[in-house]
Design a protein around this motif. Structure first.
Motif, PDB file in Angstrom:
ATOM      1  N   ARG A   1      24.212  -8.788 -22.227  1.00 43.75           N
ATOM      2  CA  ARG A   1      25.447  -8.882 -21.475  1.00 43.75           C
ATOM      3  C   ARG A   1      25.198  -9.645 -20.183  1.00 43.75           C
ATOM      4  O   ARG A   1      24.083  -9.687 -19.672  1.00 43.75           O
ATOM      5  N   GLN A   2      26.257 -10.231 -19.681  1.00 43.23           N
ATOM      6  CA  GLN A   2      26.174 -10.973 -18.441  1.00 43.23           C
ATOM      7  C   GLN A   2      27.401 -10.675 -17.594  1.00 43.23           C
ATOM      8  O   GLN A   2      28.529 -10.962 -17.998  1.00 43.23           O
ATOM      9  N   ALA A   3      27.161 -10.088 -16.445  1.00 36.57           N
ATOM     10  CA  ALA A   3      28.223  -9.807 -15.495  1.00 36.57           C
ATOM     11  C   ALA A   3      28.404 -11.007 -14.572  1.00 36.57           C
ATOM     12  O   ALA A   3      27.482 -11.815 -14.405  1.00 36.57           O
ATOM     13  N   PRO A   4      29.567 -11.150 -13.959  1.00 39.14           N
ATOM     14  CA  PRO A   4      29.801 -12.278 -13.058  1.00 39.14           C
ATOM     15  C   PRO A   4      28.755 -12.356 -11.952  1.00 39.14           C
ATOM     16  O   PRO A   4      28.485 -11.364 -11.269  1.00 39.14           O
ATOM     17  N   GLY A   5      28.154 -13.520 -11.797  1.00 38.99           N
ATOM     18  CA  GLY A   5      27.173 -13.727 -10.752  1.00 38.99           C
ATOM     19  C   GLY A   5      25.817 -13.103 -10.997  1.00 38.99           C
ATOM     20  O   GLY A   5      24.971 -13.099 -10.099  1.00 38.99           O
ATOM     21  N   LYS A   6      25.596 -12.581 -12.193  1.00 38.92           N
ATOM     22  CA  LYS A   6      24.328 -11.941 -12.492  1.00 38.92           C
ATOM     23  C   LYS A   6      23.647 -12.594 -13.682  1.00 38.92           C
ATOM     24  O   LYS A   6      24.276 -13.300 -14.474  1.00 38.92           O
TER      25      LYS A   6
ATOM     26  N   ARG B   1      21.815 -12.788 -17.274  1.00 37.31           N
ATOM     27  CA  ARG B   1      21.999 -12.127 -18.554  1.00 37.31           C
ATOM     28  C   ARG B   1      20.873 -11.113 -18.780  1.00 37.31           C
ATOM     29  O   ARG B   1      19.706 -11.411 -18.527  1.00 37.31           O
TER      30      ARG B   1
ATOM     31  N   THR C   1      31.032  -3.780 -17.301  1.00 33.48           N
ATOM     32  CA  THR C   1      31.871  -4.957 -17.498  1.00 33.48           C
ATOM     33  C   THR C   1      31.032  -6.227 -17.585  1.00 33.48           C
ATOM     34  O   THR C   1      30.096  -6.426 -16.814  1.00 33.48           O
ATOM     35  N   GLY C   2      31.375  -7.073 -18.525  1.00 34.06           N
ATOM     36  CA  GLY C   2      30.682  -8.334 -18.676  1.00 34.06           C
ATOM     37  C   GLY C   2      30.955  -8.941 -20.031  1.00 34.06           C
ATOM     38  O   GLY C   2      31.688  -8.386 -20.851  1.00 34.06           O
TER      39      GLY C   2
ATOM     40  N   GLN D   1      34.285 -10.368 -24.427  1.00 34.79           N
ATOM     41  CA  GLN D   1      34.506  -9.792 -23.104  1.00 34.79           C
ATOM     42  C   GLN D   1      34.750  -8.288 -23.193  1.00 34.79           C
ATOM     43  O   GLN D   1      35.581  -7.823 -23.972  1.00 34.79           O
TER      44      GLN D   1
ATOM     45  N   THR E   1      35.742  -5.272 -20.549  1.00 34.56           N
ATOM     46  CA  THR E   1      36.193  -4.968 -19.204  1.00 34.56           C
ATOM     47  C   THR E   1      36.491  -3.479 -19.094  1.00 34.56           C
ATOM     48  O   THR E   1      37.278  -2.942 -19.876  1.00 34.56           O
TER      49      THR E   1
END
Length: 121
Positions: free
Chosen positions: A38-43, A45, A90-91, A116, A118
Motif C-alpha cells: 500500500r502507498q499513502a499520500p506522500g509516503k 510504498r 487509507t491508501g 483505492q 479510504t
C-alpha cells in the motif's frame, strides 16, 4: 504473460471491513508468492502482507491481528481481509505476484494497477 486483476477497494468507516482480491492469469509457475502493498499520500510504498505458495505469511506490524492474507490456489487468487480498519490504513493497495521457474532462478514480479482504500474517521 501474467496479468493481475484487483477488486474490493472502496470507502469505509473506521472500524469497518473490506476484502480485497487479486486474480492472476497467464503462465504461472509453481514457485511463487503473492503480496499486498500500500502507498499513502506522500509516503513510500510499504509491504502490508505476503504469502508464499506454501502458505507462509508475514504482516506489517501495524496490521497484525486485523488483516488476514490468504490464497486460493485453484483460482490463482489472493485475498486480503481487512477488519477494524483505521484512517491510517487509507491508501492505494497494490497486488504483487512474483514467481521463478526453478529454485534459485531469477524472480519476476508483476503488479496490479492498484485499488483505492479510504477509511473515514
Amino acid at each position: 504473460q501474467v496479468q493481475l486483476v484487483e477488486s474490493g477497494g472502496g470507502l469505509v468507516q473506521a472500524g469497518g471491513s473490506l476484502k480485497l482480491s487479486c486474480a492472476v492469469s497467464g503462465k504461472i509457475f509453481v514457485i511463487n508468492g503473492m503480496d499486498w502493498y500500500r502507498q499513502a499520500p506522500g509516503k513510500q510504498r510499504e509491504l502490508v502482507a505476503s504469502i508464499t505458495n506454501g502458505g507462509r505469511t508475514n504482516y506489517l506490524d501495524s496490521v497484525k491481528g486485523r488483516f488476514t492474507i490468504s490464497r486460493d490456489n485453484a483460482r490463482n487468487t489472493v485475498y486480503l481481509q481487512m477488519n477494524s480498519l483505521k484512517p491510517e490504513d487509507t491508501g492505494v493497495y497494490f497486488c504483487n505476484y512474483w514467481q521463478r521457474q526453478i529454485l534459485g532462478g531469477s524472480r519476476r514480479d508483476y503488479w496490479g494497477q492498484g485499488t483505492q482504500v479510504t477509511v473515514s474517521s
